[in-house]
Design a protein around this motif. Structure first.
Motif, PDB file in Angstrom:
ATOM      1  N   ALA A 167      -8.580  -2.919   1.571  1.00 28.22           N
ATOM      2  CA  ALA A 167      -9.848  -3.600   1.842  1.00 28.22           C
ATOM      3  C   ALA A 167      -9.644  -5.105   1.952  1.00 28.22           C
ATOM      4  CB  ALA A 167     -10.855  -3.291   0.740  1.00 28.22           C
TER       5      ALA A 167
ATOM      6  N   VAL B 113      -6.412   1.261  -2.264  1.00 28.62           N
ATOM      7  CA  VAL B 113      -7.672   1.094  -1.527  1.00 28.62           C
ATOM      8  C   VAL B 113      -8.131  -0.359  -1.569  1.00 28.62           C
ATOM      9  CG1 VAL B 113     -10.116   1.728  -1.497  1.00 28.62           C
ATOM     10  CG2 VAL B 113      -8.371   3.495  -1.829  1.00 28.62           C
TER      11      VAL B 113
ATOM     12  N   ILE C 126       0.842  -1.199   0.000  1.00 29.52           N
ATOM     13  CA  ILE C 126       0.000   0.000   0.000  1.00 29.52           C
ATOM     14  C   ILE C 126       0.878   1.250   0.000  1.00 29.52           C
ATOM     15  CG2 ILE C 126      -1.619   1.344   1.395  1.00 29.52           C
ATOM     16  CD1 ILE C 126      -2.788  -1.440   2.283  1.00 29.52           C
TER      17      ILE C 126
ATOM     18  N   VAL D 204      -6.393   3.636  -6.537  1.00 26.89           N
ATOM     19  CA  VAL D 204      -7.482   2.657  -6.443  1.00 26.89           C
ATOM     20  C   VAL D 204      -6.934   1.308  -5.980  1.00 26.89           C
ATOM     21  CG1 VAL D 204      -9.186   1.356  -7.795  1.00 26.89           C
ATOM     22  CG2 VAL D 204      -8.947   3.822  -8.114  1.00 26.89           C
TER      23      VAL D 204
END
Length: 67
Positions: free
Chosen positions: A58, A54, A16, A51
């Motif tokens: 998740a 994210v 990330i 994106v």
């Protein structure tokens, strides 16, 4: 099983961070997407990197929640 989920989350944090750096314009393009963009990514690819960050976050949350 819980230890594997924690290891997955820890690795995800690094990925990330890399995706966020790409999205913010860091010149790391040679290490992403096969090196097609050797410097900073163009704007459309920066959005894609954000994106992806994210989505990876998740998925890490889902893995932790299910362990």
């Amino acid at each position: 099983m819980r230890a594997a989920a924690i290891a997955h989350a820890a690795c995800s944090v690094g990925i990330i961070g890399f995706q966020v750096a790409l999205a913010m314009g860091a010149p790391l393009g040679r290490y992403a997407m096969g090196g097609v963009y050797p410097g900073a990514l163009p704007p459309s690819m920066r959005v894609a990197a954000a994106v992806q960050a994210v989505v990876i976050a998740a998925l890490a949350c889902i893995v932790l929640a299910l362990s």
